[in-house]
Every structure is written in C-alpha cells, then in structure tokens.
Design an enzyme around this catalytic site. Structure first.
Site, short mmCIF file in Angstrom:
data_model
loop_
_atom_site.label_atom_id
_atom_site.label_comp_id
_atom_site.label_asym_id
_atom_site.label_seq_id
_atom_site.Cartn_x
_atom_site.Cartn_y
_atom_site.Cartn_z
N ARG A 1 -4.13 2.02 3.01
CA ARG A 1 -2.98 2.79 2.52
C ARG A 1 -3.34 3.35 1.14
NH1 ARG A 1 2.20 0.82 -0.64
NH2 ARG A 1 3.24 2.83 -0.70
N ARG B 1 13.94 1.38 -10.85
CA ARG B 1 13.63 2.76 -11.28
C ARG B 1 14.91 3.59 -11.40
NH1 ARG B 1 9.17 3.86 -6.75
NH2 ARG B 1 9.05 1.63 -6.44
N GLU C 1 5.07 0.47 8.53
CA GLU C 1 4.01 1.33 7.98
C GLU C 1 2.63 0.85 8.41
OE1 GLU C 1 6.37 0.68 4.38
OE2 GLU C 1 5.47 2.53 3.62
N ASN D 1 -3.63 -2.82 2.06
CA ASN D 1 -2.76 -2.16 1.08
C ASN D 1 -3.07 -2.81 -0.27
OD1 ASN D 1 -0.72 -1.12 -0.46
ND2 ASN D 1 0.94 -1.73 0.92
N HIS E 1 6.17 7.28 0.33
CA HIS E 1 6.74 6.62 1.51
C HIS E 1 6.56 7.47 2.77
CE1 HIS E 1 10.02 4.22 -0.96
NE2 HIS E 1 8.88 3.54 -0.88
#
Ligand code: ADP
Length: 404
Positions: free
Chosen positions: A90, A240, A383, A7, A179
């Site tokens: 990823r 965010r 993940e 990742n 996601h």
C-alpha cells in the site's frame, strides 16, 4: 496464489497473507513502535493472536520477524517463503504518475521516492517496506497499490486549488485524494449488492473511520473527493480538522507563536473530535460523554454529522443527483446514532433512512426504506483484499497465465 499485503507506516508494519483464489485470510499482524525500546509484534488470526515483545531496530528487522512468524513456530501459516507468490504494497501517494497499480521496478521505486516530498512520512515508510521485502524475498514480484490512483480521473476543475497557477506547475500542488482503494472497493461491492452495473450508478461513498473521506463516483468514475493535497482536507475527523478557513493557519502561527511543523501537528493530531470535545478522538467515547450531558462532546458529535451532511449536498450537486450513498469504516459500519444524525432532514432529497434496518448489525446491507429514491448501503471495507487482487491480476498478466 498467496499474496502478502504490506502496509508500512513510519513506525509500524501491518501485513496480511491472503490466498486470492480462495479468498482466504491465512495470517495477519502488525509490528508496532518499530525502532523503539517498546517495539512489539502482534501476529495471528483473531482468537489465536499472540503478542510478542521483540527488538526491531528498523523495518528490515520487522520484516524478518514477520517472515519467521509466518513460516515457523506456533504462529506458522505456510511451510516456507516459497509459498509467498507475490507482495502487494500500500502506497499513500502516487502523484500524477500512477493512475493504477503497477509492478514495482527500479523506476517505480524512484518515483515513489520522488513523491515523498508530497507525503514525507508515508511514502518514506512504504519505501522501507519495499526495500525490506527485496532483501528478504529478492525473487518475489511486488506490486504498488496507490491510495491516490482511483482519483486520477478527477477533472481539473475539481483537483485544482485557486492559488497562483505557478505553484501547481512548480510543486504539483493539487488535490490527490486518499483512501482510494477503499472507495474503489465499496463502490464495486455496492453495485453488486444493488444488482446494478457500476457504470449506471451515481454514488456517494463515505469512508468514516478515524480518518474520514467522501467521494462522488459518477458512472464508475471518481469525479470529486474530500481529501486534498494531503489527507488533512475535507471532513472533520478523529484528530484532524478537515477543511477550515486557510487564514486561520497564519493567525494561529502568529498568535500562538507556532512554526509550520507545530501548526501542522495541531491540525493533524489535536483537532477534530478530540480538539472540540477535549475528551477523545474515538467517536464512542464522544458519544457516551454527550449522552451524559457533556456539551462539548455534543458539539463535536453535531459538527461531525453536519460535515458529512454538507458533502452529501455538494456531491449531489456535482453529479446532478445520486442513486446510492455507501458507508464504510468504523463509524460508517457501526454507529447507528451517527448514521441517524447524518440522514435526518435529508428526506426532501429523496434520502430516507429506515430506522429499524439502521439498528441491524454486521455485513453488507441496505438500510434505506423500500420507498427511498436514494439507497443507503453499508459495505465493510477491505483494502487488503483489493491490494491482493490488484497484485494477483498484475502478476498473472506478467507471467501470462490465464486468470481464474
Ligand atoms: P481507522 O481509520 O483507524 O482504520 P476505523 O475504521 O477503525 O479507523 O474507525 C475508528 C472509529 O470508528 C472510531 O472513532 C470508533 O469510535 C468508531 N467506532 C468503531 N466501532 C463503533 C461502534 N460500535 N459505534 C460507534 N463508533 C464506532
């Protein structure tokens, strides 16, 4: 089969080495601040984790350090690189091209590069990770697993924005979500925990961490999700802002004299829990401050739970009902108080949280009451496992060997 999951971020490189057949995690780590003087490398499984100061000018150097740590010295997990059978990467943005994971070839690399316009930081970093692996392990097959591909099933009415259609044609501006690997994993696991086929369930999945997103999964098919063209849209998050009135953007630019990049930074890095509380992006700190009477921390906490609640309502309407609500990530898995606030008042919709079960800790579990029409399920996300599994399946298909 051992799969190395990579990742790559703009200044970091996270990795895990997994044996997919035995579902064993062999090693994991992260190179951080790649390219800076303060670069360091953390490697090892929890108790044996070591932090190594190391010079890394770029992702190539970081990858060389990772491979060295995996194969030699006290951190060694395998005898040689030959024991890495495949690499799974990823990738944040797969655009309209990728509705599932794919074996990486020159064309795929070109497409990922093309899509960097939609996710400049993320896809660019992923490409650096891919090139570094190609350099150090030229013969090892690699697979790209996209954060967006799970949401390629969204119907146009869910993914289009009501701006001039030409902008969609010209720039491919639409909702892609993010996601996706996490939502896919927790929906599959939730069906197993509930002992129902995924194809029979209407699920609302909630990934509530630093980044937050929710999706509506109708009979195994994603029909809506809260993140948009970028991961800024939707729920209020750690830093965010999530969905706001779009007219606020030119207003702030004009009145605060900010350019596009600056206002983008403000919405991505200085908003959310941090922006409202003025204390932290970390929900634990915000919760502690609110319990000590800090009003802005309390407001941030209330806004966060309200934001999740509203999406639950939306997705019940979108699917015409819901069988289970699935929670994951740092907040979803661990924060008893936030879960209580989210579900308070939803009893008329048949959603009843069991306050005692909600206090429990750890692992996959159902936390709704026995008589709740809608089940509430916690599934710790994984993940990396999902990326390793996709990689395993694709590489096996290619070499035409039977799956385990
Ligand atoms: P990321 O998106 O960075 O992977 P995580 O999934 O690790 O984020 O989630 C981080 C968030 O989870 C933080 O806001 C943190 O405060 C929250 N969190 C983690 N553990 C707990 C806990 N025990 N109680 C409340 N919040 C928690």
């Amino acid at each position: 089969m051992n799969v190395l999951v990579i990742n790559a971020g703009s200044s970091s490189l996270k990795y895990q080495l997994l044996n997919v057949e035995t579902q064993t995690l062999l090693a994991k780590g992260i190179c951080e601040r790649v390219g800076s003087e303060e670069a360091f490398h953390k490697h090892g499984l929890d108790k044996n984790e070591q932090v190594i100061d190391a010079k890394m000018a770029d992702h190539d150097d970081a990858m060389a350090l990772v491979l060295e740590a995996l194969t030699s010295g006290p951190t060694k997990a395998i005898d040689s690189l030959d024991e890495i059978d495949a690499v799974g990467h990823r990738i944040v943005q797969g655009g309209k091209y990728f509705d599932k994971s794919v074996l990486i070839d020159d064309e795929v690399i070109e497409r990922i590069g093309e899509l960097a316009e939609l996710a400049p930081l993320h896809n660019g970093a992923a490409l650096m990770g891919i090139h570094a692996c190609q350099k150090h392990m030229p013969d090892v097959p690699m697979v790209a697993v996209f954060d967006t591909s799970f949401f390629q099933t969204l119907p146009p009415k869910a993914y289009m924005y009501a701006i001039p259609y030409e902008l969609y044609e010209k720039y491919a501006i639409r909702k892609y979500g993010a996601h996706g690997t996490s939502h896919r994993y927790i929906s599959e696991r939730a069906a197993t925990v509930l002992d129902e086929p995924l194809d029979d369930l209407k699920l609302i999945t909630c990934h509530l961490g630093n980044g937050c997103s929710m999706s509506a999964i109708d009979h195994g098919v994603a029909v809506d999700t809260s993140m948009g063209l970028t991961p800024l849209d939707g729920l209020m998050m750690g830093t965010r802002c999530g969905a706001i009135d779009p007219a606020i953007v030119p207003f702030i630019m004009e009145h605060e004299n900010l350019n596009a990049q600056e206002v983008n930074d403000l919405m991505n890095k200085k908003s959310g829990l941090l922006g409202i509380s003025g204390i932290s992006n970390d929900l634990r700190s915000v919760r502690d401050a609110s319990e000590q009477g800090d009003e802005r921390a309390q407001l941030a906490y209330d806004m966060y739970s309200n934001s999740v609640k509203k999406y639950i309502g939306q997705y019940i309407a979108v699917m015409g009902g819901v069988d289970a609500i699935v929670l994951t990530a740092g907040v979803g898995e661990n924060c008893e108080k936030m879960r209580r606030m989210i579900f308070t008042g939803l009893q008329p919709l048949g959603i009843k949280l069991d306050l005692e079960k909600n206090k429990g800790r750890g692992g996959e579990r159902v936390i709704s009451t026995d008589d709740s029409a809608v089940q509430i399920v916690i599934i710790p996300t994984d993940e990396e496992y999902m990326i390793a599994r996709d990689t395993y399946e694709i590489v096996h298909e290619r070499i035409d060997e039977p799956l385990i």
